[in-house]
Motif scaffolding. Structure first.
Motif, PDB file in Angstrom:
ATOM      1  N   SER A  14       0.836  -1.210   0.000  1.00 22.20           N
ATOM      2  CA  SER A  14       0.000   0.000   0.000  1.00 22.20           C
ATOM      3  C   SER A  14       0.872   1.261   0.000  1.00 22.20           C
ATOM      4  CB  SER A  14      -0.983   0.009   1.170  1.00 22.20           C
ATOM      5  OG  SER A  14      -0.315   0.173   2.396  1.00 22.20           O
ATOM      6  N   TYR A  15       1.972   1.221   0.734  1.00 19.68           N
ATOM      7  CA  TYR A  15       2.879   2.370   0.746  1.00 19.68           C
ATOM      8  C   TYR A  15       3.558   2.527  -0.614  1.00 19.68           C
ATOM      9  CZ  TYR A  15       2.429   3.150   5.786  1.00 19.68           C
ATOM     10  OH  TYR A  15       1.960   3.467   7.025  1.00 19.68           O
ATOM     11  N   GLN A  16       3.941   1.416  -1.207  1.00 17.85           N
ATOM     12  CA  GLN A  16       4.550   1.460  -2.535  1.00 17.85           C
ATOM     13  C   GLN A  16       3.585   2.047  -3.560  1.00 17.85           C
ATOM     14  OE1 GLN A  16       6.515  -2.089  -4.005  1.00 17.85           O
ATOM     15  NE2 GLN A  16       6.741  -2.844  -1.914  1.00 17.85           N
ATOM     16  N   GLN A  17       2.329   1.615  -3.504  1.00 19.29           N
ATOM     17  CA  GLN A  17       1.325   2.103  -4.448  1.00 19.29           C
ATOM     18  C   GLN A  17       1.163   3.608  -4.342  1.00 19.29           C
ATOM     19  OE1 GLN A  17      -2.009  -0.345  -3.171  1.00 19.29           O
ATOM     20  NE2 GLN A  17      -2.048  -1.347  -5.173  1.00 19.29           N
ATOM     21  N   ILE A  18       1.030   4.083  -3.120  1.00 15.84           N
ATOM     22  CA  ILE A  18       0.837   5.518  -2.917  1.00 15.84           C
ATOM     23  C   ILE A  18       2.017   6.301  -3.455  1.00 15.84           C
ATOM     24  CG2 ILE A  18       0.721   7.315  -1.126  1.00 15.84           C
ATOM     25  CD1 ILE A  18      -1.077   5.284   0.455  1.00 15.84           C
ATOM     26  N   PHE A  19       3.229   5.865  -3.134  1.00 18.23           N
ATOM     27  CA  PHE A  19       4.421   6.565  -3.621  1.00 18.23           C
ATOM     28  C   PHE A  19       4.468   6.568  -5.147  1.00 18.23           C
ATOM     29  CE2 PHE A  19       8.815   6.774  -5.014  1.00 18.23           C
ATOM     30  CZ  PHE A  19       9.298   7.855  -4.303  1.00 18.23           C
ATOM     31  N   ARG A  20       4.264   5.420  -5.746  1.00 15.66           N
ATOM     32  CA  ARG A  20       4.339   5.313  -7.215  1.00 15.66           C
ATOM     33  C   ARG A  20       3.256   6.147  -7.913  1.00 15.66           C
ATOM     34  NH1 ARG A  20       7.695   0.913  -8.817  1.00 15.66           N
ATOM     35  NH2 ARG A  20       8.281  -0.369  -7.037  1.00 15.66           N
ATOM     36  N   LEU A  21       2.042   6.095  -7.377  1.00 14.39           N
ATOM     37  CA  LEU A  21       0.961   6.865  -7.987  1.00 14.39           C
ATOM     38  C   LEU A  21       1.221   8.368  -7.881  1.00 14.39           C
ATOM     39  CD1 LEU A  21      -2.095   4.768  -6.781  1.00 14.39           C
ATOM     40  CD2 LEU A  21      -1.247   4.964  -9.130  1.00 14.39           C
ATOM     41  N   LYS A  22       1.767   8.797  -6.757  1.00 13.68           N
ATOM     42  CA  LYS A  22       2.035  10.223  -6.546  1.00 13.68           C
ATOM     43  C   LYS A  22       3.210  10.682  -7.402  1.00 13.68           C
ATOM     44  CE  LYS A  22       1.563  14.219  -4.575  1.00 13.68           C
ATOM     45  NZ  LYS A  22       0.592  15.099  -5.203  1.00 13.68           N
ATOM     46  N   VAL A  23       4.311   9.935  -7.345  1.00 11.76           N
ATOM     47  CA  VAL A  23       5.538  10.366  -8.015  1.00 11.76           C
ATOM     48  C   VAL A  23       5.504  10.076  -9.517  1.00 11.76           C
ATOM     49  CG1 VAL A  23       8.040  10.033  -8.124  1.00 11.76           C
ATOM     50  CG2 VAL A  23       6.891  10.183  -5.910  1.00 11.76           C
ATOM     51  N   PHE A  24       5.193   8.847  -9.883  1.00  8.57           N
ATOM     52  CA  PHE A  24       5.258   8.457 -11.291  1.00  8.57           C
ATOM     53  C   PHE A  24       3.932   8.667 -12.013  1.00  8.57           C
ATOM     54  CE2 PHE A  24       8.474   5.669  -9.188  1.00  8.57           C
ATOM     55  CZ  PHE A  24       9.583   6.328  -9.684  1.00  8.57           C
ATOM     56  N   THR A  28      -3.129  13.276  -7.664  1.00  4.39           N
ATOM     57  CA  THR A  28      -3.345  14.051  -6.434  1.00  4.39           C
ATOM     58  C   THR A  28      -3.606  13.087  -5.281  1.00  4.39           C
ATOM     59  OG1 THR A  28      -5.734  14.194  -6.706  1.00  4.39           O
ATOM     60  CG2 THR A  28      -4.406  15.922  -7.779  1.00  4.39           C
ATOM     61  N   PHE A  29      -3.445  13.591  -4.061  1.00  4.20           N
ATOM     62  CA  PHE A  29      -3.737  12.774  -2.888  1.00  4.20           C
ATOM     63  C   PHE A  29      -5.199  12.337  -2.901  1.00  4.20           C
ATOM     64  CE2 PHE A  29      -0.113  15.281  -1.031  1.00  4.20           C
ATOM     65  CZ  PHE A  29       0.766  14.208  -0.937  1.00  4.20           C
ATOM     66  N   SER A  30      -6.062  13.235  -3.292  1.00  3.78           N
ATOM     67  CA  SER A  30      -7.490  12.939  -3.360  1.00  3.78           C
ATOM     68  C   SER A  30      -7.773  11.811  -4.357  1.00  3.78           C
ATOM     69  CB  SER A  30      -8.259  14.193  -3.741  1.00  3.78           C
ATOM     70  OG  SER A  30      -9.627  13.919  -3.852  1.00  3.78           O
ATOM     71  N   ASP A  31      -7.161  11.891  -5.542  1.00  2.00           N
ATOM     72  CA  ASP A  31      -7.368  10.861  -6.565  1.00  2.00           C
ATOM     73  C   ASP A  31      -6.836   9.506  -6.102  1.00  2.00           C
ATOM     74  OD1 ASP A  31      -8.535  12.693  -8.252  1.00  2.00           O
ATOM     75  OD2 ASP A  31      -6.715  13.034  -9.442  1.00  2.00           O
ATOM     76  N   LEU A  35      -8.970   6.060  -5.553  1.00  2.00           N
ATOM     77  CA  LEU A  35      -8.560   4.842  -6.247  1.00  2.00           C
ATOM     78  C   LEU A  35      -8.336   3.688  -5.267  1.00  2.00           C
ATOM     79  CD1 LEU A  35      -7.674   3.568  -8.987  1.00  2.00           C
ATOM     80  CD2 LEU A  35      -5.353   4.255  -8.395  1.00  2.00           C
ATOM     81  N   LEU A  36      -7.668   3.974  -4.156  1.00  2.00           N
ATOM     82  CA  LEU A  36      -7.328   2.929  -3.184  1.00  2.00           C
ATOM     83  C   LEU A  36      -8.380   2.762  -2.093  1.00  2.00           C
ATOM     84  CD1 LEU A  36      -3.511   3.640  -2.738  1.00  2.00           C
ATOM     85  CD2 LEU A  36      -4.633   2.027  -4.303  1.00  2.00           C
ATOM     86  N   GLU A  37      -9.425   3.586  -2.152  1.00  2.10           N
ATOM     87  CA  GLU A  37     -10.531   3.535  -1.199  1.00  2.10           C
ATOM     88  C   GLU A  37     -10.061   3.756   0.246  1.00  2.10           C
ATOM     89  OE1 GLU A  37     -12.550  -0.149  -2.034  1.00  2.10           O
ATOM     90  OE2 GLU A  37     -13.496   0.699  -3.814  1.00  2.10           O
ATOM     91  N   VAL A  38      -9.212   4.785   0.413  1.00  2.80           N
ATOM     92  CA  VAL A  38      -8.795   5.250   1.732  1.00  2.80           C
ATOM     93  C   VAL A  38      -8.934   6.764   1.751  1.00  2.80           C
ATOM     94  CG1 VAL A  38      -7.200   3.331   2.171  1.00  2.80           C
ATOM     95  CG2 VAL A  38      -6.344   5.413   1.089  1.00  2.80           C
ATOM     96  N   SER A  39      -8.887   7.356   2.925  1.00  2.89           N
ATOM     97  CA  SER A  39      -9.069   8.801   3.013  1.00  2.89           C
ATOM     98  C   SER A  39      -7.846   9.539   2.458  1.00  2.89           C
ATOM     99  CB  SER A  39      -9.301   9.228   4.458  1.00  2.89           C
ATOM    100  OG  SER A  39      -8.102   9.097   5.205  1.00  2.89           O
ATOM    101  N   GLU A  40      -8.066  10.761   2.043  1.00  2.81           N
ATOM    102  CA  GLU A  40      -6.981  11.612   1.563  1.00  2.81           C
ATOM    103  C   GLU A  40      -5.943  11.802   2.662  1.00  2.81           C
ATOM    104  OE1 GLU A  40      -6.341  16.147  -0.152  1.00  2.81           O
ATOM    105  OE2 GLU A  40      -8.343  15.276  -0.154  1.00  2.81           O
ATOM    106  N   SER A  41      -6.403  11.934   3.885  1.00  5.01           N
ATOM    107  CA  SER A  41      -5.517  12.095   5.031  1.00  5.01           C
ATOM    108  C   SER A  41      -4.593  10.883   5.190  1.00  5.01           C
ATOM    109  CB  SER A  41      -6.349  12.296   6.299  1.00  5.01           C
ATOM    110  OG  SER A  41      -5.530  12.325   7.421  1.00  5.01           O
TER     111      SER A  41
END
Length: 64
Positions: A14-24, A28-31, A35-41
């Motif tokens: 899950s951490y890898q996904q967030i990093f990859r989606l944000k960087v590569f 946005t955090f919201s998007d 996508l991952l069905e977790v809060s923006e926070s």
């Protein structure tokens, strides 16, 4: 970049996904949250946690 990706592989999926989606994926955090069905926070917390850990490990490698 390869060094960062190797460090990233040591984190949970899950951490890898967030990093990859944000960087590569340039998402946005919201998007990412939608996508991952977790809060923006949650996305922000996990992303910045990964960034801190990567920075810390890179500093250790440079000094080691």
């Amino acid at each position: 970049v390869n060094e960062i990706l190797n460090i990233l592989k040591t984190f949970s999926i899950s951490y890898q996904q967030i990093f990859r989606l944000k960087v590569f994926g340039n998402m946005t955090f919201s998007d990412i949250g939608s996508l991952l069905e977790v809060s923006e926070s949650t996305v922000k917390t996990r992303y910045y946690s990964v960034i801190r850990k990567i920075k810390k490990l890179l500093v250790v490698k440079d000094n080691g």
